[in-house]
Design an enzyme around this catalytic site. Structure first.
Site, PDB file in Angstrom:
ATOM      1  N   GLU A  10       3.879   6.581 -11.342  1.00 35.07           N
ATOM      2  CA  GLU A  10       4.886   7.154 -10.439  1.00 35.07           C
ATOM      3  C   GLU A  10       6.247   6.498 -10.708  1.00 35.07           C
ATOM      4  O   GLU A  10       7.285   7.146 -10.621  1.00 35.07           O
ATOM      5  CB  GLU A  10       4.503   6.917  -8.977  1.00 35.07           C
ATOM      6  N   SER A  34       0.850  -1.193   0.000  1.00 32.47           N
ATOM      7  CA  SER A  34       0.000   0.000   0.000  1.00 32.47           C
ATOM      8  C   SER A  34       0.883   1.240   0.000  1.00 32.47           C
ATOM      9  O   SER A  34       2.109   1.143   0.066  1.00 32.47           O
ATOM     10  CB  SER A  34      -0.902  -0.005   1.229  1.00 32.47           C
ATOM     11  N   LYS A  35       0.234   2.380  -0.064  1.00 33.18           N
ATOM     12  CA  LYS A  35       0.936   3.674  -0.140  1.00 33.18           C
ATOM     13  C   LYS A  35       2.010   3.836   0.933  1.00 33.18           C
ATOM     14  O   LYS A  35       3.032   4.462   0.699  1.00 33.18           O
ATOM     15  CB  LYS A  35      -0.083   4.814   0.016  1.00 33.18           C
ATOM     16  N   ARG A  36       1.747   3.258   2.099  1.00 32.20           N
ATOM     17  CA  ARG A  36       2.731   3.481   3.168  1.00 32.20           C
ATOM     18  C   ARG A  36       4.062   2.771   2.879  1.00 32.20           C
ATOM     19  O   ARG A  36       5.070   3.033   3.504  1.00 32.20           O
ATOM     20  CB  ARG A  36       2.166   3.100   4.537  1.00 32.20           C
TER      21      ARG A  36
END
Ligand code: GLU
Length: 495
Positions: free
Chosen positions: A267, A257-259
């Site tokens: 990106e 995930s993003k974390r």
């Protein structure tokens, strides 16, 4: 198992944001299967959840597929025999399926209000029931009850009459046989109150109509299987073959995930990864050629792709492996091609290190300087920006090497400037020869002399290979930089 038939596979993104690595890994596997079997890769936009639509999301999908070189055959702006390929433009197909399911009593209208459903959920939670979800209240309505409710209700949904006994079975290409207890699945919604179908209905109707042979999708969709298979059965249709792909995990084995860092494929593009490296890397997230080979050119992945070699276990996303792989692809590229790629990358992302952007010729020239030192394209600008700067900043501490003083450094600069000004042609080899002999004549350590020249001409203690850098800077610019360094030292010693 090798699938020799021409597979028709679809990538079915919902336009709800930036394409996630997991989505794109599915798209890659779809594309590989299509190309491996000389089949078709279809892109279908699943936009029936109107509240979640994000403007521009379809363009981002398109951009991601194009960047990775995943060319598609039907949908996403391309015509095909089974279009339209956007679900919101296909409502007639879903309505026809609904009519047929209602006719055979495999679906029914449900008038239950949100309040009733919320209360039901609350009660089920308290009682810890095994069959959660809708309780089938409207399933057995008499004609009279239906007519009354139709007159008194503002809206209704259509639900599927899920069998309450028996099992649903599939032979998943990745997981083998999977059995589902029908009694655990509720009468789910097929058509929502807004007139749009749910994912379950739309996905089945479209997969059938578009003649999809293999459905590859993330393992989070396994729980939808009994619903889909029962819709196929009720409509008298043959289901496709399923392959549920392992979830992409972070190194700590939790869901990526993003974390853990960037999760959108675009990106990674911006961070300077190459599409070929990214494709190679992502195709190994769940699939392997032989369990050990890491670098596999695109054509070979296509040639050997076999969905029955996809793992069940979650696939760990290891950024260090991606960096290594990207560096490998960069090192193995023709210098000119790398230069062209760097030129386009710099033009698009405008690295802050540059005072002015290198031209295409300059980009090609400096590509040879940095090729061996890059993990990503993004690493290149800080290494070569000094070549494209009018002024160079350094302080006295940097300029004066260990065991040297201002006077000594000035005399080195003078000697180097003098020796370099006579070189013809001004090539890396002759620059190296000359500088080494200056060090010899002055009885200096070569490292000390080169360090002085390096800082004077680049402002950096670490730079790409010095002699090549000096060649690229050119005789005049080098002489100017050496004399600037000398002036700086003189002004320091006078202060
Ligand atoms: N629209 C679904 C998604 O975004 C597709 C699932 C499927 O492939 O069936 O994941």
């Amino acid at each position: 198992m090798i699938i020799s038939n021409r597979a028709r596979v679809r990538y079915a993104p919902s336009p709800t944001g930036e394409p996630h690595l997991g989505n794109i890994r599915t798209a890659i596997f779809d594309w590989l299967l299509a190309r491996h079997t000389n089949g078709k890769f279809i892109v279908r936009v699943e936009d029936t959840d109107r509240a979640r639509i994000v403007d521009g999301a379809i363009d981002l999908q398109k951009h991601s597929l194009e960047w990775l070189g995943l060319d598609w055959d039907e949908g996403l702006g391309k015509d095909g025999p089974f279009g339209p390929y956007v679900q919101s433009e296909r409502l007639d197909y879903y309505n026809a399926a609904i009519e047929s399911l209602i006719r055979t009593s495999d679906a029914y209208k449900c008038y239950c209000t949100e309040e009733r459903l919320a209360k039901l959920r609350e009660e089920q939670r308290k009682q810890k029931l095994s069959r959660l979800g809708y309780d089938g209240k409207c399933r057995g309505l008499s004609e009279k009850e239906s007519t009354e409710l139709e007159a008194s209700s503002d809206s209704n949904v259509i639900r599927f009459s899920m069998p309450t006994v028996g099992i649903t079975v599939i032979e998943d290409l990745v997981r083998g046989r999977i059995e589902f207890d029908n009694a655990l699945v509720d009468d789910f919604i097929l058509l929502k109150a807004d007139g749009f179908p749910t994912y379950h209905l739309a996905s089945v109707v479209d997969d059938k109509h578009m003649q999809i042979t293999h459905v590859l999708r993330g393992e989070e969709w396994v729980s939808s299987v009994p619903r889909h298979i029962q819709i196929y059965r009720a409509l008298g249709w043959e289901p496709p073959i399923y392959a549920h792909l392992p979830t992409i995990l972070a190194p700590d084995k939790s869901k990526l995930s993003k974390r853990h860092g960037a999760t959108s494929v675009l990106e990674y593009r911006e961070m300077g990864y190459l599409p070929d490296a990214m494709l190679n890397f992502l195709s190994l997230l769940g699939w392997s050629l032989d369990g050990e080979t890491e670098i596999i050119p695109r054509e070979d992945i296509v040639k050997h792709f076999d969905p029955s070699r996809i793992n069940v276990a979650g696939a760990v996303f290891d950024i260090e492996k991606l960096d290594w792989m990207n560096g490998y692809y960069i090192r193995n590229m023709e210098t000119q091609e790398l230069g062209d790629i760097l030129f386009r990358y710099w033009k698009e992302f405008q690295p802050k290190e540059f005072e002015r952007l290198p031209s295409i010729e300059e980009s090609r020239t400096v590509a040879s300087l940095v090729r061996e030192r890059l993990k990503t394209l993004n690493d290149a600008a800080p290494l070569v920006a000094f070549i494209f700067r009018d002024s160079i900043d350094y302080d006295k501490g940097q300029l004066i090497q260990n065991d040297m003083d201002v006077q000594g450094t000035i005399s080195i600069l003078d000697a180097c400037a003098e020796a370099l000004s006579n070189i013809e042609p001004y090539s890396a080899d002759s620059i190296e020869r000359v500088l080494r002999s200056v060090a010899n004549n002055k009885n200096l350590k070569v490292g000390q002399l080169l360090g002085t020249v390096r800082v004077s001409t680049s402002g950096q203690k670490v730079s790409p290979p010095l002699f090549q850098s000096l060649e690229i800077l050119g005789k005049e610019r080098v002489s100017e930089l050496l004399s600037n360094a000398k002036s700086k030292l003189l002004s320091m010693s006078n202060n």
